[in-house]
Design an enzyme around this catalytic site. Structure first.
Site, PDB file in Angstrom:
ATOM      1  N   GLY A 167      59.774  12.408 -53.282  1.00  0.00           N
ATOM      2  CA  GLY A 167      59.723  12.424 -54.578  1.00  0.00           C
ATOM      3  C   GLY A 167      60.516  11.707 -55.039  1.00  0.00           C
ATOM      4  CG  ASP A 206      56.085   9.494 -54.103  1.00  0.00           C
ATOM      5  OD1 ASP A 206      55.342  10.407 -53.980  1.00  0.00           O
ATOM      6  OD2 ASP A 206      57.108   9.309 -52.945  1.00  0.00           O
ATOM      7  CG  HIS A 253      54.193   9.554 -44.691  1.00  0.00           C
ATOM      8  ND1 HIS A 253      55.239   9.991 -45.297  1.00  0.00           N
ATOM      9  CD2 HIS A 253      53.750   9.215 -46.112  1.00  0.00           C
ATOM     10  CE1 HIS A 253      55.627  10.755 -46.569  1.00  0.00           C
ATOM     11  NE2 HIS A 253      54.911   9.782 -46.886  1.00  0.00           N
ATOM     12  CG  HIS A 312      53.067  14.081 -55.355  1.00  0.00           C
ATOM     13  ND1 HIS A 312      52.295  14.520 -53.998  1.00  0.00           N
ATOM     14  CD2 HIS A 312      53.883  12.825 -54.311  1.00  0.00           C
ATOM     15  CE1 HIS A 312      52.273  13.645 -52.713  1.00  0.00           C
ATOM     16  NE2 HIS A 312      53.572  12.574 -53.243  1.00  0.00           N
ATOM     17  CG  HIS A 350      56.406   5.684 -50.147  1.00  0.00           C
ATOM     18  ND1 HIS A 350      56.398   5.739 -48.784  1.00  0.00           N
ATOM     19  CD2 HIS A 350      56.147   7.089 -50.342  1.00  0.00           C
ATOM     20  CE1 HIS A 350      55.561   7.122 -48.094  1.00  0.00           C
ATOM     21  NE2 HIS A 350      55.450   8.035 -49.465  1.00  0.00           N
ATOM     22  CB  ALA A 398      58.311  15.679 -48.765  1.00  0.00           C
ATOM     23  CG  ASN A 422      61.015   4.089 -50.074  1.00  0.00           C
ATOM     24  OD1 ASN A 422      61.012   3.613 -51.763  1.00  0.00           O
ATOM     25  ND2 ASN A 422      62.766   4.810 -49.740  1.00  0.00           N
TER      26      ASN A 422
END
Length: 382
Positions: free
Chosen positions: A308, A272, A194, A61, A215, A140, A218
């Site tokens: 991140g 990330d 996510h 990002h 990820h 986030a 996570n």
């Protein structure tokens, strides 16, 4: 004809090092062997250096004070220049879930910079991390901007910015997403994440064409012996698993377990990273979010949720060697050929082979970056 000759280094091929020269012509690898000659070539003496494929970061990002969601063309070029210092030769700019207006502005900037050569790491395209994500595991992501699967919206963005969207993360349990995966997976590499998806739903997404896990471990529902969930699907399937190897997102033992379960060929190291990468602790942004970095650890200012990282690819390689106790020969594919295969660019990147892009990094014995070559151009020298 632009020529570059890298002479006398330990060249990484076939997962081992052997002394050789590498000749690059017009941005491609033209020859690999001993005693190569090239009239008029720029020569780099690589004696005592490891010569390896350039690192590919599929998920980042930002860095160097630039957040992808807020970046203009010059901001993206600043990220690319910083990444070159870390051995990254190609990357996706990851766009956090945002308004349609901001997303389109980001895609427009990415489109412009994708054509750059010789100024830093190559910008491959955009990674859309959302907006088709689950609220329960939003991390986030701004919840009010999350939405159901909508292939038509993605197609509109693709039509307006052809070839710019090179990777996308979606949540399988969100209504319409599995149907969306089936429609787009041939065009765009799809990752799932996510997510609180159950095992059956996650496996259905993979069967529909999802090829990566965002990820891994996570922002997802974790394994339970009675309900393996998306985590079980990630470990059992042939999907490529992203791993943030900063020592915070994943314990070293978790990294070793992931490699044990998936094998060295199916794990792809990602950073990330956020705009704080390469900078001191302090207050930063990640999309619309305020982030505070303390001791290099980035967390949302309001909730303390990790947001991140400040990791770089060069540090990720050194961490992997330290976490596993294994040689660089074994860990390099996680930053090179594995992400190239996952992103379907292994026909031109990821390994040092004749005809492929001349994306090359020179490392010292401590695995520190000495020089970075992207598309045959020297874009960084220590």
């Amino acid at each position: 004809m632009d020529r570059l000759l890298i002479r006398g280094g330990a060249v990484y091929r076939g997962r081992r090092f052997e002394t050789a020269d590498v000749l690059c012509e017009d941005g491609k690898i033209a020859a690999i062997g001993e005693g190569l000659q090239a009239q008029g070539a720029q020569v780099i003496d690589a004696a005592g250096r490891k010569v390896v494929p350039g690192f590919i970061d599929a998920h980042t990002h930002g860095a160097a004070g630039v957040d992808v969601n807020a970046a203009d063309e010059e901001g993206l070029r600043k990220i690319a220049a910083f990444f070159a210092t870390q051995g990254t030769t190609a990357f996706n700019a990851s766009i956090l879930t945002d308004t349609e207006e901001t997303t389109r502005r980001c895609l427009r900037a990415v489109k412009t910079v994708m054509g750059d050569r010789g100024r830093g790491a190559q910008l491959l395209g955009a990674h859309l991390e959302g907006p088709f994500l689950a609220k329960e595991y939003k991390g986030a992501m701004p919840e009010y901007l999350l939405r159901e699967g909508d292939a038509a919206l993605l197609r509109r963005w693709q039509a307006e910015f052809p070839g710019v969207i090179t990777y996308i993360t979606v949540s399988p349990e969100v209504p319409g997403v599995i149907e969306m995966i089936a429609e787009i997976a041939d065009d765009v590499p799809v990752a799932i994440g996510h997510s609180g998806a159950d095992y059956a739903t996650a496996m259905r997404a993979i069967e529909s064409g999802a090829r990566c896990i965002t990820h891994t471990f996570n922002a997802m529902r974790l394994f339970h012996q009675h309900e393996p969930a998306i985590m079980g699907a990630a470990l059992e399937s042939d999907c490529y698993c992203e791993a943030i190897c900063d020592g915070r997102h994943l314990h070293p033992g978790t990294v070793r377990m992931l490699l044990k379960c998936k094998g060295d060929e199916r794990v792809m190291a990602v950073t990330d990273s956020i705009m704080a990468a390469g900078l001191p602790d302090g207050a930063y942004k990640l999309g619309v979010n305020d982030v505070v970095v303390v001791d290099g650890d980035a967390k949302l200012a309001d909730t303390g949720v990790r947001a991140g990282s400040t990791l770089t690819t060069g540090q990720a390689l050194r961490n992997l060697v330290r976490f596993t106790g294994r040689p660089a020969e074994d860990m390099l594919p996680l930053l090179t050929e594995n992400p190239a295969r996952a992103l379907r660019i292994d026909d031109r990147k990821g390994t040092l082979e004749i005809g492929k892009d001349a994306d090359i990094v020179l490392l010292n014995d401590g695995l520190r970056v000495c020089a970075t070559i992207a598309g045959g151009a020297v874009v960084y020298r220590a």
